[in-house]
Write a protein that holds these residues in place. Structure first.
Motif, PDB file in Angstrom:
ATOM      1  N   MET A   1       0.855  -1.359   0.042  1.00 25.16           N
ATOM      2  CA  MET A   1       0.090  -0.230   0.003  1.00 25.16           C
ATOM      3  C   MET A   1       0.996   1.357  -0.184  1.00 25.16           C
ATOM      4  O   MET A   1       1.924   1.375   0.663  1.00 25.16           O
ATOM      5  CB  MET A   1      -0.914   0.128   1.024  1.00 25.16           C
ATOM      6  N   THR A   2       0.550   2.170  -0.735  1.00 27.68           N
ATOM      7  CA  THR A   2       1.206   3.589  -0.744  1.00 27.68           C
ATOM      8  C   THR A   2       0.396   4.179   0.484  1.00 27.68           C
ATOM      9  O   THR A   2      -0.348   3.825   1.138  1.00 27.68           O
ATOM     10  CB  THR A   2       0.903   4.347  -2.174  1.00 27.68           C
ATOM     11  N   SER A   3       1.009   5.460   0.708  1.00 29.68           N
ATOM     12  CA  SER A   3       0.337   6.186   1.794  1.00 29.68           C
ATOM     13  C   SER A   3      -1.106   6.306   1.477  1.00 29.68           C
ATOM     14  O   SER A   3      -1.826   6.652   2.569  1.00 29.68           O
ATOM     15  CB  SER A   3       0.921   7.618   2.067  1.00 29.68           C
ATOM     16  N   VAL A   4      -1.781   6.545   0.454  1.00 30.98           N
ATOM     17  CA  VAL A   4      -3.169   6.686   0.281  1.00 30.98           C
ATOM     18  C   VAL A   4      -4.082   5.836  -0.730  1.00 30.98           C
ATOM     19  O   VAL A   4      -5.179   5.776  -0.838  1.00 30.98           O
ATOM     20  CB  VAL A   4      -3.531   8.331  -0.172  1.00 30.98           C
ATOM     21  N   LYS A   5      -3.088   4.859  -1.260  1.00 32.27           N
ATOM     22  CA  LYS A   5      -3.834   3.886  -2.281  1.00 32.27           C
ATOM     23  C   LYS A   5      -3.480   2.529  -1.762  1.00 32.27           C
ATOM     24  O   LYS A   5      -2.305   2.182  -1.530  1.00 32.27           O
ATOM     25  CB  LYS A   5      -3.296   4.033  -3.753  1.00 32.27           C
ATOM     26  N   GLU A   6      -4.222   1.536  -1.928  1.00 36.41           N
ATOM     27  CA  GLU A   6      -4.147   0.261  -1.643  1.00 36.41           C
ATOM     28  C   GLU A   6      -3.600  -0.343  -3.203  1.00 36.41           C
ATOM     29  O   GLU A   6      -4.359   0.101  -4.239  1.00 36.41           O
ATOM     30  CB  GLU A   6      -5.148  -0.589  -1.183  1.00 36.41           C
ATOM     31  N   PHE A   7      -2.920  -1.398  -3.411  1.00 44.94           N
ATOM     32  CA  PHE A   7      -2.554  -1.915  -4.470  1.00 44.94           C
ATOM     33  C   PHE A   7      -2.756  -3.556  -4.779  1.00 44.94           C
ATOM     34  O   PHE A   7      -2.733  -4.139  -3.809  1.00 44.94           O
ATOM     35  CB  PHE A   7      -1.077  -1.670  -4.707  1.00 44.94           C
ATOM     36  N   ARG A   8      -3.580  -3.946  -5.818  1.00 50.81           N
ATOM     37  CA  ARG A   8      -4.224  -5.158  -5.846  1.00 50.81           C
ATOM     38  C   ARG A   8      -3.559  -5.821  -7.115  1.00 50.81           C
ATOM     39  O   ARG A   8      -3.645  -5.070  -8.188  1.00 50.81           O
ATOM     40  CB  ARG A   8      -5.578  -5.430  -5.881  1.00 50.81           C
ATOM     41  N   THR A   9      -2.744  -6.791  -6.749  1.00 47.51           N
ATOM     42  CA  THR A   9      -2.335  -7.591  -8.028  1.00 47.51           C
ATOM     43  C   THR A   9      -3.282  -8.430  -8.638  1.00 47.51           C
ATOM     44  O   THR A   9      -3.493  -9.414  -8.006  1.00 47.51           O
ATOM     45  CB  THR A   9      -0.769  -8.154  -7.817  1.00 47.51           C
ATOM     46  N   GLU A  10      -3.614  -8.541  -9.851  1.00 43.45           N
ATOM     47  CA  GLU A  10      -4.280  -9.704 -10.586  1.00 43.45           C
ATOM     48  C   GLU A  10      -3.515 -10.647 -11.336  1.00 43.45           C
ATOM     49  O   GLU A  10      -3.540 -12.056 -11.283  1.00 43.45           O
ATOM     50  CB  GLU A  10      -5.709  -8.993 -11.294  1.00 43.45           C
ATOM     51  N   GLU A  11      -2.623 -10.054 -12.191  1.00 40.12           N
ATOM     52  CA  GLU A  11      -1.678 -10.836 -12.928  1.00 40.12           C
ATOM     53  C   GLU A  11      -0.349 -10.317 -12.669  1.00 40.12           C
ATOM     54  O   GLU A  11      -0.174  -8.971 -13.449  1.00 40.12           O
ATOM     55  CB  GLU A  11      -2.176 -10.992 -14.426  1.00 40.12           C
ATOM     56  N   PRO A  12       0.601 -10.576 -12.073  1.00 42.02           N
ATOM     57  CA  PRO A  12       1.928 -10.133 -11.836  1.00 42.02           C
ATOM     58  C   PRO A  12       2.520  -9.804 -13.254  1.00 42.02           C
ATOM     59  O   PRO A  12       2.692 -10.423 -14.364  1.00 42.02           O
ATOM     60  CB  PRO A  12       2.724 -11.046 -11.209  1.00 42.02           C
ATOM     61  N   ALA A  13       3.276  -8.736 -13.357  1.00 36.99           N
ATOM     62  CA  ALA A  13       4.287  -8.282 -14.451  1.00 36.99           C
ATOM     63  C   ALA A  13       5.287  -9.123 -14.484  1.00 36.99           C
ATOM     64  O   ALA A  13       5.731  -9.839 -13.524  1.00 36.99           O
ATOM     65  CB  ALA A  13       4.711  -6.728 -14.522  1.00 36.99           C
ATOM     66  N   THR A  14       5.814  -9.209 -15.802  1.00 40.46           N
ATOM     67  CA  THR A  14       6.887 -10.253 -15.954  1.00 40.46           C
ATOM     68  C   THR A  14       8.118  -9.553 -16.881  1.00 40.46           C
ATOM     69  O   THR A  14       7.864  -8.446 -17.034  1.00 40.46           O
ATOM     70  CB  THR A  14       6.696 -11.540 -16.681  1.00 40.46           C
ATOM     71  N   ALA A  15       9.166  -9.998 -17.004  1.00 34.38           N
ATOM     72  CA  ALA A  15      10.236  -9.277 -17.860  1.00 34.38           C
ATOM     73  C   ALA A  15       9.757  -9.143 -19.140  1.00 34.38           C
ATOM     74  O   ALA A  15      10.320  -8.374 -19.995  1.00 34.38           O
ATOM     75  CB  ALA A  15      11.548  -9.989 -17.620  1.00 34.38           C
ATOM     76  N   ASP A  16       8.653  -9.909 -19.460  1.00 33.29           N
ATOM     77  CA  ASP A  16       8.304 -10.048 -21.079  1.00 33.29           C
ATOM     78  C   ASP A  16       7.029  -9.236 -21.263  1.00 33.29           C
ATOM     79  O   ASP A  16       6.751  -8.906 -22.483  1.00 33.29           O
ATOM     80  CB  ASP A  16       8.324 -11.401 -21.527  1.00 33.29           C
ATOM     81  N   ALA A  17       6.348  -9.221 -20.328  1.00 35.49           N
ATOM     82  CA  ALA A  17       4.822  -8.407 -20.515  1.00 35.49           C
ATOM     83  C   ALA A  17       4.551  -7.788 -19.052  1.00 35.49           C
ATOM     84  O   ALA A  17       4.782  -8.018 -18.234  1.00 35.49           O
ATOM     85  CB  ALA A  17       3.911  -9.406 -21.129  1.00 35.49           C
ATOM     86  N   PRO A  18       3.598  -6.726 -19.536  1.00 31.29           N
ATOM     87  CA  PRO A  18       3.136  -6.041 -18.347  1.00 31.29           C
ATOM     88  C   PRO A  18       1.823  -7.047 -17.633  1.00 31.29           C
ATOM     89  O   PRO A  18       1.211  -8.145 -18.359  1.00 31.29           O
ATOM     90  CB  PRO A  18       2.133  -5.035 -18.897  1.00 31.29           C
ATOM     91  N   GLY A  19       1.568  -6.757 -16.443  1.00 31.53           N
ATOM     92  CA  GLY A  19       0.519  -7.508 -15.815  1.00 31.53           C
ATOM     93  C   GLY A  19      -0.707  -6.804 -15.621  1.00 31.53           C
ATOM     94  O   GLY A  19      -0.908  -5.651 -16.334  1.00 31.53           O
ATOM     95  N   SER A  20      -1.523  -7.047 -14.788  1.00 30.69           N
ATOM     96  CA  SER A  20      -2.881  -6.297 -14.485  1.00 30.69           C
ATOM     97  C   SER A  20      -3.280  -6.021 -13.122  1.00 30.69           C
ATOM     98  O   SER A  20      -2.692  -7.173 -12.137  1.00 30.69           O
ATOM     99  CB  SER A  20      -3.991  -7.012 -15.244  1.00 30.69           C
ATOM    100  N   GLY A  21      -3.764  -5.094 -12.556  1.00 33.06           N
ATOM    101  CA  GLY A  21      -4.261  -4.875 -11.180  1.00 33.06           C
ATOM    102  C   GLY A  21      -5.226  -3.692 -11.041  1.00 33.06           C
ATOM    103  O   GLY A  21      -5.740  -3.267 -12.047  1.00 33.06           O
ATOM    104  N   ARG A  22      -5.125  -3.357  -9.777  1.00 34.51           N
ATOM    105  CA  ARG A  22      -6.256  -2.391  -9.448  1.00 34.51           C
ATOM    106  C   ARG A  22      -5.246  -1.302  -8.427  1.00 34.51           C
ATOM    107  O   ARG A  22      -4.577  -1.625  -7.483  1.00 34.51           O
ATOM    108  CB  ARG A  22      -7.377  -2.612  -8.687  1.00 34.51           C
ATOM    109  N   PHE A  23      -5.604  -0.181  -8.492  1.00 33.20           N
ATOM    110  CA  PHE A  23      -5.669   0.793  -7.494  1.00 33.20           C
ATOM    111  C   PHE A  23      -6.915   0.896  -6.496  1.00 33.20           C
ATOM    112  O   PHE A  23      -8.098   1.033  -7.139  1.00 33.20           O
ATOM    113  CB  PHE A  23      -5.411   2.348  -7.791  1.00 33.20           C
ATOM    114  N   VAL A  24      -6.942   0.849  -5.352  1.00 28.75           N
ATOM    115  CA  VAL A  24      -8.076   0.996  -4.557  1.00 28.75           C
ATOM    116  C   VAL A  24      -7.640   2.497  -3.532  1.00 28.75           C
ATOM    117  O   VAL A  24      -6.759   2.444  -2.934  1.00 28.75           O
ATOM    118  CB  VAL A  24      -8.310  -0.205  -3.523  1.00 28.75           C
ATOM    119  N   PHE A  25      -8.664   3.298  -4.136  1.00 26.22           N
ATOM    120  CA  PHE A  25      -8.078   4.647  -3.458  1.00 26.22           C
ATOM    121  C   PHE A  25      -8.822   4.770  -1.971  1.00 26.22           C
ATOM    122  O   PHE A  25     -10.065   4.628  -1.974  1.00 26.22           O
ATOM    123  CB  PHE A  25      -8.881   5.877  -4.413  1.00 26.22           C
TER     124      PHE A  25
END
Length: 349
Positions: free
Chosen positions: A1-25
């Motif tokens: 978590m940053t100071s004001v946002k939570e961070f959720r990972t759905e598909e991690p990024a790899t060296a070959d491609a971006p992943g996907s996730g969410r910011f929860v404000f």
């Protein structure tokens, strides 16, 4: 978590491609790099999510690549369905979650107050969050650190000394500061170039200027002045994309009818009402620099005090009313911006 946002990972990024996730404000807030303060500001998180999404969609329409993939409809999420990323116009209630592409964020080793960016970039590859903040300024308020770092002539002003009052710049000024260090610091061009890795400073500055143009034009169209702001960017297979969140009342400074309507209101309120804590923060940061320490908070001799209920209500109304005005949409049940600004002005009485 940053100071004001939570961070959720759905598909991690790899060296070959971006992943996907969410910011929860969340409704947390931070001033002076402190991290989470004792209070929360109701509806602040949703206002930042909505305003950030709106600006990302403006940028995408202008051809500026971003990591934004939409917002999560709160009614679908709360009903227990499978939420999908949608455009902001598709939601009837203020969203709290933003869908984003993820890139790699390697650890930044630190020892004796020094940061090892070579190790960071060795792990980053071609798909990483650039460890810089790119700052742009359209005006220079009294007390701005720019006044101590640059001469007026260096930023296009026809003056030998800085004016005593706030001043508008003839052209936006772009600067670079650190992103992952315990204490933000402005960088020389040589330092920033080394920290940026594969991304070029000219490309980063060009993206920042385009973001500044889009946000400034939108603000002016609804009667606001856009004073300054910052962006973060990611590097994906040779392309620079705008990351984090853009053009909100936390990342940028706006004013309306000569009144600040951004997080600057909370900064200035703390300066007026808790000067001892603000001074302790400054002293701790200075001591950390002198001692080669990275954790300046451990050296701070004071803690911030909670805000009064009236201040919290005024701040909440300012975030929601300002977002309604910026979007030109009654997304929040909030007072008019004029009324919210009047309430904030009264805090200084």
């Amino acid at each position: 978590m940053t100071s004001v946002k939570e961070f959720r990972t759905e598909e991690p990024a790899t060296a070959d491609a971006p992943g996907s996730g969410r910011f929860v404000f969340t409704d947390a807030y931070s001033v002076f790099d402190w991290g989470q303060m004792p209070d929360s500001i109701p509806e602040k998180g949703r206002s930042l999510c909505a305003m950030g999404a709106y600006n990302f969609e403006l940028l995408e329409a202008e051809g500026v690549p971003t990591h934004y993939r939409g917002v999560v409809d709160p009614t679908v999420d709360e009903a227990g369905g499978e939420p999908e990323a949608v455009e902001l116009d598709a939601v009837a209630e203020p969203p709290r979650e933003m869908a984003i592409d993820l890139v790699q964020v390697p650890d930044l080793p630190a020892e004796d107050g020094s940061y090892d960016y070579e190790t960071f970039h060795a792990a980053a590859g071609e798909n990483y969050l650039i460890p810089l903040e790119i700052v742009f300024r359209n005006s220079v308020p009294v007390g701005s650190s720019l006044r101590s770092r640059r001469d007026p002539g260096a930023v296009g002003l026809d003056a030998a000394e800085w004016p005593d009052d706030p001043v508008n710049l003839p052209e936006p000024v772009v600067e670079f500061s650190t992103k992952f260090e315990e204490q933000d610091r402005y960088l020389t061009r040589e330092e920033a170039d080394r920290i940026a890795g594969r991304a070029t400073l000219d490309d980063l500055a060009a993206v920042a200027r385009e973001v500044n143009r889009v946000v400034t034009d939108r603000a002016e169209s609804v009667g606001m002045a856009h004073e300054d702001g910052k962006i973060e960017c990611c590097y994906v297979d040779g392309e620079i994309r705008v990351a984090d969140v853009v053009g909100t009342f936390d990342e940028n400074r706006f004013s309306y009818d000569a009144q600040e309507i951004s997080k600057e209101v909370l900064r200035q309120y703390h300066k007026r009402t808790q000067p001892e804590w603000v001074a302790a923060v400054d002293a701790a940061k200075t001591a950390a620099d002198e001692q080669g320490e990275t954790d300046w908070r451990a050296l701070c001799e004071r803690e911030p005090e909670p805000l009064g209920a009236g201040v919290i209500d005024a701040a909440s109304d300012l975030y929601t009313a300002g977002t309604n005005a910026y979007l030109d949409r009654e997304l929040f049940d909030a007072p008019t911006l004029d009324d919210a600004v009047a309430a904030v002005r009264s805090l200084g009485d």
